[in-house]
Structure formats: structure tokens, C-alpha cells
Motif scaffolding. Structure first.
Motif, short mmCIF file in Angstrom:
data_model
loop_
_atom_site.label_atom_id
_atom_site.label_comp_id
_atom_site.label_asym_id
_atom_site.label_seq_id
_atom_site.Cartn_x
_atom_site.Cartn_y
_atom_site.Cartn_z
N SER A 1 0.83 -1.21 0.00
CA SER A 1 0.00 0.00 0.00
C SER A 1 0.87 1.26 0.00
O SER A 1 2.04 1.22 0.33
CB SER A 1 -0.94 -0.01 1.21
OG SER A 1 -0.19 0.05 2.40
N ASP A 2 0.24 2.38 -0.39
CA ASP A 2 0.96 3.65 -0.38
C ASP A 2 1.31 4.05 1.05
O ASP A 2 2.37 4.60 1.30
CB ASP A 2 0.11 4.74 -1.05
CG ASP A 2 -0.11 4.44 -2.52
OD1 ASP A 2 0.88 4.48 -3.28
OD2 ASP A 2 -1.25 4.16 -2.91
N VAL A 3 0.38 3.76 1.96
CA VAL A 3 0.61 4.00 3.38
C VAL A 3 0.10 2.79 4.14
O VAL A 3 -1.09 2.50 4.11
CB VAL A 3 -0.11 5.27 3.90
CG1 VAL A 3 0.14 5.46 5.38
CG2 VAL A 3 0.31 6.50 3.12
N GLY A 4 1.00 2.09 4.80
CA GLY A 4 0.62 0.95 5.62
C GLY A 4 0.48 1.41 7.07
O GLY A 4 1.39 2.05 7.60
N ILE A 5 -0.67 1.10 7.66
CA ILE A 5 -0.92 1.51 9.04
C ILE A 5 -1.14 0.26 9.87
O ILE A 5 -2.12 -0.47 9.66
CB ILE A 5 -2.16 2.43 9.14
CG1 ILE A 5 -1.98 3.66 8.23
CG2 ILE A 5 -2.41 2.83 10.59
CD1 ILE A 5 -3.23 4.52 8.09
N ALA A 6 -0.24 0.00 10.79
CA ALA A 6 -0.36 -1.18 11.66
C ALA A 6 -0.89 -0.75 13.02
O ALA A 6 -0.56 0.32 13.52
CB ALA A 6 1.01 -1.85 11.83
N MET A 7 -1.68 -1.61 13.58
CA MET A 7 -2.15 -1.39 14.93
C MET A 7 -1.05 -1.87 15.86
O MET A 7 -0.49 -2.96 15.67
CB MET A 7 -3.45 -2.15 15.19
CG MET A 7 -4.58 -1.80 14.21
SD MET A 7 -4.95 -0.04 14.10
CE MET A 7 -5.76 0.23 15.65
N GLY A 8 -0.73 -1.09 16.87
CA GLY A 8 0.35 -1.41 17.79
C GLY A 8 0.15 -2.70 18.56
O GLY A 8 1.09 -3.28 19.07
N THR A 9 -1.09 -3.17 18.60
CA THR A 9 -1.39 -4.42 19.29
C THR A 9 -1.25 -5.62 18.35
O THR A 9 -1.52 -6.74 18.74
CB THR A 9 -2.83 -4.39 19.84
OG1 THR A 9 -3.73 -4.13 18.76
CG2 THR A 9 -2.98 -3.34 20.91
N GLY A 10 -0.82 -5.36 17.11
CA GLY A 10 -0.70 -6.41 16.12
C GLY A 10 0.61 -7.18 16.21
O GLY A 10 1.40 -7.01 17.14
N THR A 11 0.85 -8.00 15.20
CA THR A 11 2.06 -8.82 15.17
C THR A 11 3.28 -7.98 14.80
O THR A 11 3.16 -6.94 14.15
CB THR A 11 1.91 -9.95 14.13
OG1 THR A 11 1.78 -9.37 12.82
CG2 THR A 11 0.71 -10.84 14.43
N ASP A 12 4.43 -8.46 15.20
CA ASP A 12 5.69 -7.77 14.88
C ASP A 12 5.88 -7.65 13.38
O ASP A 12 6.41 -6.64 12.89
CB ASP A 12 6.88 -8.50 15.50
CG ASP A 12 6.91 -8.39 17.02
OD1 ASP A 12 6.22 -7.50 17.56
OD2 ASP A 12 7.61 -9.19 17.65
N VAL A 13 5.47 -8.66 12.63
CA VAL A 13 5.64 -8.66 11.18
C VAL A 13 4.82 -7.54 10.56
O VAL A 13 5.30 -6.81 9.69
CB VAL A 13 5.23 -10.03 10.58
CG1 VAL A 13 5.26 -10.01 9.07
CG2 VAL A 13 6.12 -11.13 11.11
#
Length: 174
Positions: A123-135
């Protein structure tokens, strides 16, 4: 699998589940259908507000999911999502992101799992939730510290304001 065993699935039961936003599961024992279960995801309380806030920012919202098409459409309709891309295998999420980009969209992907990592990176901007996986966190451009989806709109607003300040500073610098 039921088709492979020449078992007749009751399509009315399946339609009933999907019309309620549930994913139908067929229970079989010894090559015989013994029941049906409808599994439903619980929509987060603030999901509708999040979609509404993104719309206020002029952002079109799409749901990219492995769920059944009818189930995904039911959920999307509940919370105001604009487009549904359903029945997508985890490995194909990045391909779907690429298709949206090929149509001219700038794509921000929000995810939290291992299966989301390729799509976050594409994606142009990837947004991860901090509670998600390290990957997922490693693959994303932005990591939100909390698990509150409302932070997505806040992060987008903050980035737009930051870009405006940078542009103003560049203007005055020249």
C-alpha cells in the motif's frame, strides 16, 4: 468438501446465514451433513464513527476480507463502508491493493496480522495497529500505539496538517 463427497448443502440455510452477516459452516460426520453453524464477526462499537470520520476527510473506505461476499456486504452496509472486496485469500491481499493502485487510488491499508504484512508493504501508506504482530508492525509505514481505530483518522488529519506546515515553510524559505 461437501461437493467432493456429493453431499447436498441446504442453500436456504446458507442464504439465511449470509443475509444476517454470518459465515455459514457445514458440520459433517462420516460423510454426512449433521448441522449448520453461522459464525459472525462482532463489529467494533466505534467502527461506524471511524468510517464516518474518514468520509469527512474525503476518504473512500473499502473492506478487504477473506469473508464470504454476502457476509462482508452485510457488515459494510451496517457501518457505511463504500466498497467490499471479499473472499480474498491472505496471499492475494497485496494483489488487491495493487489493483486499486492501478485504478489510480492512493491506498492506505490498516492491518494487524501476519497475513496483512504484504498488503501493508504494498500500500501507499501501511498503518499497523500497535497491538498487532511484529511482522505487520515492521511492514507498515505508521504504527498506531493503541488499538483504537479512531486513531486512523487522527493520524491522517495530523499528517495532512504536517504536510501543510512543511509546504508553508518551504514557501517562506524560498
Amino acid at each position: 468438501l461437501a461437493d467432493d463427497l456429493n453431499l447436498k448443502i441446504d442453500n436456504e440455510i446458507v442464504k439465511s446465514f449470509t443475509s444476517q452477516g454470518k459465515t455459514p459452516v457445514v458440520l459433517m460426520i462420516k460423510k454426512q451433513i449433521v448441522g449448520y453453524i453461522g459464525i459472525a464477526d462482532i463489529v467494533k462499537d466505534d467502527a461506524e464513527v471511524v468510517v464516518e470520520n474518514l468520509h469527512k476527510l474525503g476518504i473512500k473506505v473499502a473492506m478487504l476480507t477473506g469473508d464470504n461476499q454476502k457476509t462482508a456486504e452485510y457488515i459494510a452496509k451496517q457501518i457505511g463502508i463504500d466498497e467490499v472486496i471479499a473472499e480474498v485469500l491472505p496471499n492475494d491481499k497485496a494483489k488487491e491493493i495493487k489493483k486499486l493502485q492501478d485504478k489510480g487510488y492512493k491506498v492506505a491499508m490498516v492491518g494487524d496480522g501476519i497475513n496483512d504484512a504484504p498488503a501493508l508493504a504494498t500500500s501507499d501508506v501501511g498503518i499497523a495497529m500497535g497491538t498487532g504482530t511484529d511482522v505487520a508492525i515492521e511492514a507498515a509505514d505508521i504504527t498506531l500505539i493503541n488499538k483504537d481505530l479512531r486513531s486512523v483518522a487522527s493520524a491522517i488529519e495530523l499528517s495532512k496538517k504536517t504536510m501543510n506546515i512543511i509546504k508553508q515553510n518551504l514557501f517562506w524559505a524560498f
